[in-house]
Design a protein around this motif. Structure first.
Motif, PDB file in Angstrom:
ATOM      1  N   HIS A  77      -7.500  23.889  32.499  1.00  0.00           N
ATOM      2  CA  HIS A  77      -8.295  24.831  31.705  1.00  0.00           C
ATOM      3  C   HIS A  77      -9.323  25.489  32.620  1.00  0.00           C
ATOM      4  CE1 HIS A  77      -6.734  22.079  28.623  1.00  0.00           C
ATOM      5  NE2 HIS A  77      -6.742  23.145  27.860  1.00  0.00           N
ATOM      6  N   PRO A  78      -9.732  26.712  32.298  1.00  0.00           N
ATOM      7  CA  PRO A  78     -10.756  27.360  33.132  1.00  0.00           C
ATOM      8  C   PRO A  78     -12.076  26.597  33.058  1.00  0.00           C
ATOM      9  CG  PRO A  78     -10.330  28.647  31.144  1.00  0.00           C
ATOM     10  CD  PRO A  78      -9.330  27.541  31.158  1.00  0.00           C
ATOM     11  N   MET A  79     -12.907  26.784  34.071  1.00  0.00           N
ATOM     12  CA  MET A  79     -14.226  26.147  34.098  1.00  0.00           C
ATOM     13  C   MET A  79     -15.168  26.778  33.079  1.00  0.00           C
ATOM     14  SD  MET A  79     -14.062  23.651  36.141  1.00  0.00           S
ATOM     15  CE  MET A  79     -15.774  23.215  36.253  1.00  0.00           C
ATOM     16  N   GLU A  80     -15.008  28.076  32.836  1.00  0.00           N
ATOM     17  CA  GLU A  80     -15.851  28.808  31.892  1.00  0.00           C
ATOM     18  C   GLU A  80     -15.602  28.285  30.475  1.00  0.00           C
ATOM     19  OE1 GLU A  80     -18.386  32.156  30.736  1.00  0.00           O
ATOM     20  OE2 GLU A  80     -17.945  31.342  32.704  1.00  0.00           O
ATOM     21  N   LYS A  81     -16.675  27.907  29.788  1.00  0.00           N
ATOM     22  CA  LYS A  81     -16.568  27.344  28.436  1.00  0.00           C
ATOM     23  C   LYS A  81     -17.279  28.228  27.413  1.00  0.00           C
ATOM     24  CE  LYS A  81     -14.755  23.451  29.981  1.00  0.00           C
ATOM     25  NZ  LYS A  81     -13.436  23.612  30.454  1.00  0.00           N
ATOM     26  N   LEU A  82     -16.837  28.110  26.160  1.00  0.00           N
ATOM     27  CA  LEU A  82     -17.506  28.750  25.029  1.00  0.00           C
ATOM     28  C   LEU A  82     -18.743  27.926  24.671  1.00  0.00           C
ATOM     29  CD1 LEU A  82     -14.316  29.410  22.880  1.00  0.00           C
ATOM     30  CD2 LEU A  82     -15.699  31.141  24.048  1.00  0.00           C
ATOM     31  N   PRO A  83     -19.674  28.482  23.873  1.00  0.00           N
ATOM     32  CA  PRO A  83     -20.866  27.710  23.484  1.00  0.00           C
ATOM     33  C   PRO A  83     -20.537  26.381  22.790  1.00  0.00           C
ATOM     34  CG  PRO A  83     -21.173  30.018  22.967  1.00  0.00           C
ATOM     35  CD  PRO A  83     -19.746  29.867  23.423  1.00  0.00           C
ATOM     36  N   ASN A  84     -19.382  26.309  22.110  1.00  0.00           N
ATOM     37  CA  ASN A  84     -19.009  25.063  21.431  1.00  0.00           C
ATOM     38  C   ASN A  84     -18.314  24.064  22.367  1.00  0.00           C
ATOM     39  OD1 ASN A  84     -16.443  26.104  21.758  1.00  0.00           O
ATOM     40  ND2 ASN A  84     -16.042  26.394  19.575  1.00  0.00           N
ATOM     41  N   GLY A  85     -18.227  24.395  23.663  1.00  0.00           N
ATOM     42  CA  GLY A  85     -17.647  23.489  24.648  1.00  0.00           C
ATOM     43  C   GLY A  85     -16.148  23.653  24.865  1.00  0.00           C
ATOM     44  N   LYS A  86     -15.501  24.468  24.058  1.00  0.00           N
ATOM     45  CA  LYS A  86     -14.063  24.703  24.233  1.00  0.00           C
ATOM     46  C   LYS A  86     -13.842  25.667  25.398  1.00  0.00           C
ATOM     47  CE  LYS A  86     -12.684  23.871  19.478  1.00  0.00           C
ATOM     48  NZ  LYS A  86     -12.021  24.422  18.305  1.00  0.00           N
TER      49      LYS A  86
ATOM     50  N   CYS B 271     -15.570  30.627  41.140  1.00  0.00           N
ATOM     51  CA  CYS B 271     -15.842  31.423  39.942  1.00  0.00           C
ATOM     52  C   CYS B 271     -16.591  32.652  40.462  1.00  0.00           C
ATOM     53  CB  CYS B 271     -16.722  30.669  38.953  1.00  0.00           C
ATOM     54  SG  CYS B 271     -15.946  29.239  38.204  1.00  0.00           S
ATOM     55  N   LEU B 272     -16.046  33.819  40.263  1.00  0.00           N
ATOM     56  CA  LEU B 272     -16.716  35.012  40.772  1.00  0.00           C
ATOM     57  C   LEU B 272     -18.039  35.216  40.034  1.00  0.00           C
ATOM     58  CD1 LEU B 272     -13.670  37.398  41.261  1.00  0.00           C
ATOM     59  CD2 LEU B 272     -14.793  35.952  42.922  1.00  0.00           C
ATOM     60  N   PRO B 273     -19.067  35.715  40.718  1.00  0.00           N
ATOM     61  CA  PRO B 273     -20.390  35.872  40.101  1.00  0.00           C
ATOM     62  C   PRO B 273     -20.343  36.797  38.875  1.00  0.00           C
ATOM     63  CG  PRO B 273     -20.507  36.199  42.485  1.00  0.00           C
ATOM     64  CD  PRO B 273     -19.052  36.128  42.126  1.00  0.00           C
ATOM     65  N   PRO B 274     -21.051  36.432  37.806  1.00  0.00           N
ATOM     66  CA  PRO B 274     -21.026  37.233  36.572  1.00  0.00           C
ATOM     67  C   PRO B 274     -21.389  38.700  36.780  1.00  0.00           C
ATOM     68  CG  PRO B 274     -22.185  35.176  36.209  1.00  0.00           C
ATOM     69  CD  PRO B 274     -21.896  35.256  37.683  1.00  0.00           C
ATOM     70  N   GLU B 275     -22.314  38.964  37.703  1.00  0.00           N
ATOM     71  CA  GLU B 275     -22.731  40.360  37.923  1.00  0.00           C
ATOM     72  C   GLU B 275     -21.635  41.196  38.578  1.00  0.00           C
ATOM     73  OE1 GLU B 275     -24.297  37.859  41.350  1.00  0.00           O
ATOM     74  OE2 GLU B 275     -24.324  37.682  39.169  1.00  0.00           O
ATOM     75  N   GLN B 276     -20.594  40.552  39.135  1.00  0.00           N
ATOM     76  CA  GLN B 276     -19.479  41.272  39.737  1.00  0.00           C
ATOM     77  C   GLN B 276     -18.276  41.372  38.796  1.00  0.00           C
ATOM     78  OE1 GLN B 276     -18.479  39.540  43.517  1.00  0.00           O
ATOM     79  NE2 GLN B 276     -20.540  39.774  44.319  1.00  0.00           N
TER      80      GLN B 276
ATOM     81  N   ASP C 139      -5.857  29.623  23.859  1.00  0.00           N
ATOM     82  CA  ASP C 139      -6.481  28.307  23.651  1.00  0.00           C
ATOM     83  C   ASP C 139      -7.088  27.774  24.945  1.00  0.00           C
ATOM     84  OD1 ASP C 139      -4.373  27.294  25.171  1.00  0.00           O
ATOM     85  OD2 ASP C 139      -3.594  26.005  23.583  1.00  0.00           O
ATOM     86  N   GLY C 140      -6.973  28.547  26.024  1.00  0.00           N
ATOM     87  CA  GLY C 140      -7.580  28.192  27.301  1.00  0.00           C
ATOM     88  C   GLY C 140      -6.682  27.387  28.220  1.00  0.00           C
ATOM     89  N   SER C 141      -5.485  27.080  27.782  1.00  0.00           N
ATOM     90  CA  SER C 141      -4.613  26.284  28.652  1.00  0.00           C
ATOM     91  C   SER C 141      -3.875  27.179  29.638  1.00  0.00           C
ATOM     92  CB  SER C 141      -3.619  25.458  27.833  1.00  0.00           C
ATOM     93  OG  SER C 141      -2.742  26.300  27.125  1.00  0.00           O
ATOM     94  N   VAL C 142      -3.732  26.670  30.855  1.00  0.00           N
ATOM     95  CA  VAL C 142      -2.965  27.332  31.902  1.00  0.00           C
ATOM     96  C   VAL C 142      -1.919  26.324  32.359  1.00  0.00           C
ATOM     97  CG1 VAL C 142      -3.036  28.421  34.179  1.00  0.00           C
ATOM     98  CG2 VAL C 142      -5.000  28.626  32.642  1.00  0.00           C
ATOM     99  N   LYS C 143      -0.669  26.734  32.359  1.00  0.00           N
ATOM    100  CA  LYS C 143       0.417  25.844  32.755  1.00  0.00           C
ATOM    101  C   LYS C 143       1.137  26.429  33.953  1.00  0.00           C
ATOM    102  CE  LYS C 143       0.917  24.210  28.073  1.00  0.00           C
ATOM    103  NZ  LYS C 143       1.734  24.159  26.873  1.00  0.00           N
ATOM    104  N   VAL C 144       1.464  25.552  34.901  1.00  0.00           N
ATOM    105  CA  VAL C 144       2.200  25.942  36.102  1.00  0.00           C
ATOM    106  C   VAL C 144       3.591  25.336  35.976  1.00  0.00           C
ATOM    107  CG1 VAL C 144       2.266  25.868  38.629  1.00  0.00           C
ATOM    108  CG2 VAL C 144       0.063  25.977  37.441  1.00  0.00           C
TER     109      VAL C 144
END
Length: 145
Positions: free
Chosen positions: A35-44, A96-101, A7-12
């Motif tokens: 939550h990670p910075m990277e999002k799905l097209p629907n914003g989740k 955020c590591l570059p997508p090409e890497q 669900d994208g949640s990260v807990k410490v």
């Protein structure tokens, strides 16, 4: 300790030891969630499929937490060490590591290279190895500055 989910949640979590009679009880206390910075097209948020703490800290007493995502992307986060049991963790995005890497499919494994125990290794870079369902392996050099 860290947990993550699709669900994208990260807990410490912090492990808190308490003496009870003649034994020791260990309790897990949540000290941060993000939550990670990277999002799905629907914003989740993207699903987090792998997490790993680096074996050495950054200057200022922060740990490096790597997140592997279902999209193949990789994010590096700084997690502040806590002094008190009731303090919340300070969690900030480092990179955020570059997508090409990154990978083109789900990150399934992450592991940091063990650190040397020799004195003066504070400037030694960190190395993160990642594996993916795209059958690829990537190795990243992370500077600790």
């Amino acid at each position: 300790v860290t947990s993550a989910s699709r669900d994208g949640s990260v807990k410490v979590w912090r492990l808190v030891e308490r003496s009870v009679d003649a034994s020791i009880e260990v309790e897990m206390k949540k000290i941060g969630e993000f939550h990670p910075m990277e999002k799905l097209p629907n914003g989740k948020p993207q699903s987090v499929t792998s997490v790993s703490f680096a074996p050495a800290s950054l200057s200022g007493g922060h740990a490096v937490l790597a997140l592997g995502l279902e999209s193949g992307m990789i994010e590096l986060w700084s997690v502040g060490f806590l002094q008190q049991d009731d303090e919340a963790a300070t969690i900030t995005l480092m990179q955020c590591l570059p997508p090409e890497q990154c990978h083109i499919s789900t990150v399934t494994k992450m592991a940091w290279r063990p650190m040397s125990t020799a004195a003066g290794n504070d400037a030694q870079p960190l190395y993160l190895a990642t594996g993916s369902s795209d059958h690829g392996c990537r190795i990243f050099k992370v500077q600790r500055s």
